[in-house]
Motif scaffolding. Structure first.
Motif, PDB file in Angstrom:
ATOM      1  N   GLN A  18      -2.341   1.420  -5.469  1.00 55.42           N
ATOM      2  CA  GLN A  18      -2.195   2.477  -6.478  1.00 55.42           C
ATOM      3  C   GLN A  18      -3.140   2.217  -7.654  1.00 55.42           C
ATOM      4  N   THR A  19      -3.162   0.976  -8.105  1.00 57.80           N
ATOM      5  CA  THR A  19      -4.029   0.591  -9.209  1.00 57.80           C
ATOM      6  C   THR A  19      -4.167  -0.926  -9.231  1.00 57.80           C
ATOM      7  N   LYS A  42      -0.158  -5.347   4.959  1.00 57.83           N
ATOM      8  CA  LYS A  42       1.065  -5.276   5.781  1.00 57.83           C
ATOM      9  C   LYS A  42       1.907  -4.057   5.380  1.00 57.83           C
ATOM     10  N   ILE A  43       1.985  -3.797   4.096  1.00 63.15           N
ATOM     11  CA  ILE A  43       2.782  -2.661   3.617  1.00 63.15           C
ATOM     12  C   ILE A  43       2.146  -1.354   4.073  1.00 63.15           C
ATOM     13  N   LYS A  44       0.829  -1.248   3.957  1.00 68.73           N
ATOM     14  CA  LYS A  44       0.127  -0.020   4.344  1.00 68.73           C
ATOM     15  C   LYS A  44       0.130   0.189   5.855  1.00 68.73           C
ATOM     16  N   GLU A  45       0.303  -0.898   6.638  1.00 72.85           N
ATOM     17  CA  GLU A  45       0.386  -0.789   8.101  1.00 72.85           C
ATOM     18  C   GLU A  45       1.771  -0.352   8.555  1.00 72.85           C
ATOM     19  N   SER A  46       2.763  -0.453   7.678  1.00 76.43           N
ATOM     20  CA  SER A  46       4.134  -0.109   8.022  1.00 76.43           C
ATOM     21  C   SER A  46       4.339   1.397   7.951  1.00 76.43           C
ATOM     22  N   SER A  47       4.872   1.977   9.025  1.00 72.39           N
ATOM     23  CA  SER A  47       5.079   3.423   9.034  1.00 72.39           C
ATOM     24  C   SER A  47       6.102   3.849   7.983  1.00 72.39           C
ATOM     25  N   ASN A  99      10.816   1.600  -4.993  1.00 71.26           N
ATOM     26  CA  ASN A  99       9.947   2.706  -5.414  1.00 71.26           C
ATOM     27  C   ASN A  99       8.526   2.265  -5.704  1.00 71.26           C
ATOM     28  N   MET A 100       8.340   0.966  -5.989  1.00 74.50           N
ATOM     29  CA  MET A 100       7.007   0.445  -6.263  1.00 74.50           C
ATOM     30  C   MET A 100       7.003  -1.056  -6.027  1.00 74.50           C
ATOM     31  N   ILE A 101       5.844  -1.563  -5.613  1.00 74.35           N
ATOM     32  CA  ILE A 101       5.669  -3.009  -5.433  1.00 74.35           C
ATOM     33  C   ILE A 101       4.525  -3.416  -6.346  1.00 74.35           C
ATOM     34  N   ILE A 102       4.766  -4.451  -7.135  1.00 75.92           N
ATOM     35  CA  ILE A 102       3.707  -4.978  -8.003  1.00 75.92           C
ATOM     36  C   ILE A 102       3.506  -6.435  -7.604  1.00 75.92           C
ATOM     37  N   THR A 103       2.295  -6.781  -7.226  1.00 74.51           N
ATOM     38  CA  THR A 103       2.058  -8.118  -6.696  1.00 74.51           C
ATOM     39  C   THR A 103       0.823  -8.775  -7.291  1.00 74.51           C
ATOM     40  N   PRO A 107       3.994   2.998  -3.550  1.00 68.90           N
ATOM     41  CA  PRO A 107       2.851   2.562  -4.353  1.00 68.90           C
ATOM     42  C   PRO A 107       2.835   1.044  -4.542  1.00 68.90           C
ATOM     43  N   VAL A 108       1.663   0.449  -4.362  1.00 67.53           N
ATOM     44  CA  VAL A 108       1.494  -0.996  -4.548  1.00 67.53           C
ATOM     45  C   VAL A 108       0.486  -1.213  -5.670  1.00 67.53           C
TER      46      VAL A 108
END
Length: 141
Positions: A120-121, A87-92, A68-72, A98-99
């Motif tokens: 996201q923030t 890479k995440i935003k390029e994935s359909s 549901n969310m990725i925090i990096t 939300p990252v």
């Protein structure tokens, strides 16, 4: 509401090369009733998400669990948090997940770059429980 309903508990992928930071984020997220999977770098995160370079067509993770969310972390060896975000935003399949980018460095150009790429923030490390509660609130909207 009880945390017993496992499907209702948000699943967060936490990515950080520093084990202490990773454990802190994991503890804060669990305190906020999130299910947490951790990865020690961007490549491991991509593997978990099913986005490895050589398996580009496989977009669902092998574990069958939705994230549901990725925090990096931003600063990591091999692949930065920004590159992971790209890479995440390029994935359909994953582009709408939300990252959240975190960093111990408050560099405005870096923050703006991440937000323009679709983060996201952007949060400053070390994260505090109040930060994570804000994120948790966003997941339940």
């Amino acid at each position: 509401m009880s945390a017993e309903y496992h499907e209702d508990v948000p699943h967060v992928l936490a990515v950080d090369d520093n084990i202490i930071d990773r454990k802190l984020v994991e503890k804060l997220l669990k305190t906020s009733s999130c299910r947490v999977t951790t990865a020690e770098n961007g490549m491991r995160a991509l593997e978990y998400l099913g986005l490895r370079e050589n398996h580009q067509q496989n977009h669902c993770n092998n574990n069958g669990s939705k994230v549901n969310m990725i925090i990096t972390d931003y600063c990591m060896p091999g692949m930065t948090g920004y590159e992971l975000l790209q890479k995440i935003k390029e994935s359909s399949v994953l582009k709408d997940v939300p990252v959240v980018i975190m960093s111990s460095e408050n560099i405005e150009t870096r923050i703006n770059e991440c937000l323009e790429m679709g983060a996201q923030t952007f949060m400053l490390k070390p994260l505090k429980l109040a930060d994570v509660k804000k994120l948790r609130h966003q997941l339940t909207k």
